[in-house]
Write an enzyme that holds these catalytic residues in place. Structure first.
Site, PDB file in Angstrom:
ATOM      1  N   ALA A  50      -7.651   4.515  59.710  1.00 44.57           N
ATOM      2  CA  ALA A  50      -6.501   5.069  58.992  1.00 44.57           C
ATOM      3  C   ALA A  50      -5.272   5.164  59.894  1.00 44.57           C
ATOM      4  O   ALA A  50      -4.168   4.781  59.491  1.00 44.57           O
ATOM      5  CB  ALA A  50      -6.852   6.441  58.422  1.00 44.57           C
ATOM      6  N   ILE A  72     -12.473   9.045  54.901  1.00 41.62           N
ATOM      7  CA  ILE A  72     -11.643   7.964  55.418  1.00 41.62           C
ATOM      8  C   ILE A  72     -11.875   7.859  56.919  1.00 41.62           C
ATOM      9  O   ILE A  72     -11.770   8.857  57.630  1.00 41.62           O
ATOM     10  CB  ILE A  72     -10.139   8.263  55.179  1.00 41.62           C
ATOM     11  CG1 ILE A  72      -9.871   8.608  53.733  1.00 41.62           C
ATOM     12  CG2 ILE A  72      -9.266   7.113  55.636  1.00 41.62           C
ATOM     13  CD1 ILE A  72     -10.228   7.548  52.757  1.00 41.62           C
ATOM     14  N   CYS A  73     -12.175   6.673  57.406  1.00 43.28           N
ATOM     15  CA  CYS A  73     -12.346   6.480  58.843  1.00 43.28           C
ATOM     16  C   CYS A  73     -11.025   6.789  59.547  1.00 43.28           C
ATOM     17  O   CYS A  73     -10.012   6.127  59.304  1.00 43.28           O
ATOM     18  CB  CYS A  73     -12.784   5.051  59.141  1.00 43.28           C
ATOM     19  SG  CYS A  73     -12.914   4.709  60.912  1.00 43.28           S
ATOM     20  N   VAL A  74     -11.035   7.793  60.404  1.00 44.29           N
ATOM     21  CA  VAL A  74      -9.799   8.245  61.034  1.00 44.29           C
ATOM     22  C   VAL A  74      -9.187   7.165  61.920  1.00 44.29           C
ATOM     23  O   VAL A  74      -7.965   6.972  61.914  1.00 44.29           O
ATOM     24  CB  VAL A  74     -10.005   9.570  61.805  1.00 44.29           C
ATOM     25  CG1 VAL A  74     -10.969   9.405  62.963  1.00 44.29           C
ATOM     26  CG2 VAL A  74      -8.685  10.149  62.272  1.00 44.29           C
TER      27      VAL A  74
END
Length: 128
Positions: free
Chosen positions: A82, A77-79
């Site tokens: 997110a 997940i792209c931090v």
């Protein structure tokens, strides 16, 4: 062949994530290796453990989780995306002073480096 998938649509409301999940299942069924799925932009909602679909709908969030558990597919997940959308793990929740986290088990907050690595190590990268 080794594949990576990029998902930019939410779990519900568009067809992107559902199509990506069906494509992932087809890849595995045909004997291909699915190394990772990278969730970017609205796609990070696929990792929200608070998602609660209607009882007659497929639970896509848990579907991704099962793909990880059964086939070892990395769910990145792209931090940055997110955090903007309120999807956080325990570490980020603590750092930001939030009461709780909501990242579904099996998903990992990561940077764009995970996507770059997947594009270098896989034969194909498919975006939904």
């Amino acid at each position: 062949m080794r594949f990576a998938i990029v998902v930019t649509g939410p779990a519900y409301g568009t067809q992107q994530a559902s199509s990506a999940f069906q494509f992932a299942q087809a890849l595995i069924a045909e004997g291909h290796k699915l190394s990772s799925v990278f969730f970017y932009r609205e796609g990070v909602y696929n990792a929200n453990q608070l998602t609660s679909p209607a009882s007659d709908e497929f639970d896509l969030v848990r579907g991704w989780q099962q793909l990880n558990a059964q086939h070892g597919v990395a769910l990145n997940i792209c931090v940055a995306a997110a955090l903007r959308r309120g999807v956080v793990d325990e570490t980020e929740a603590g750092r930001l002073g939030l009461a709780s986290s909501n990242l579904q088990q099996g998903f990992t907050l990561s940077g764009l480096g995970a996507l770059a690595e997947a594009s270098l190590t896989c034969d194909r990268v498919v975006q939904f």
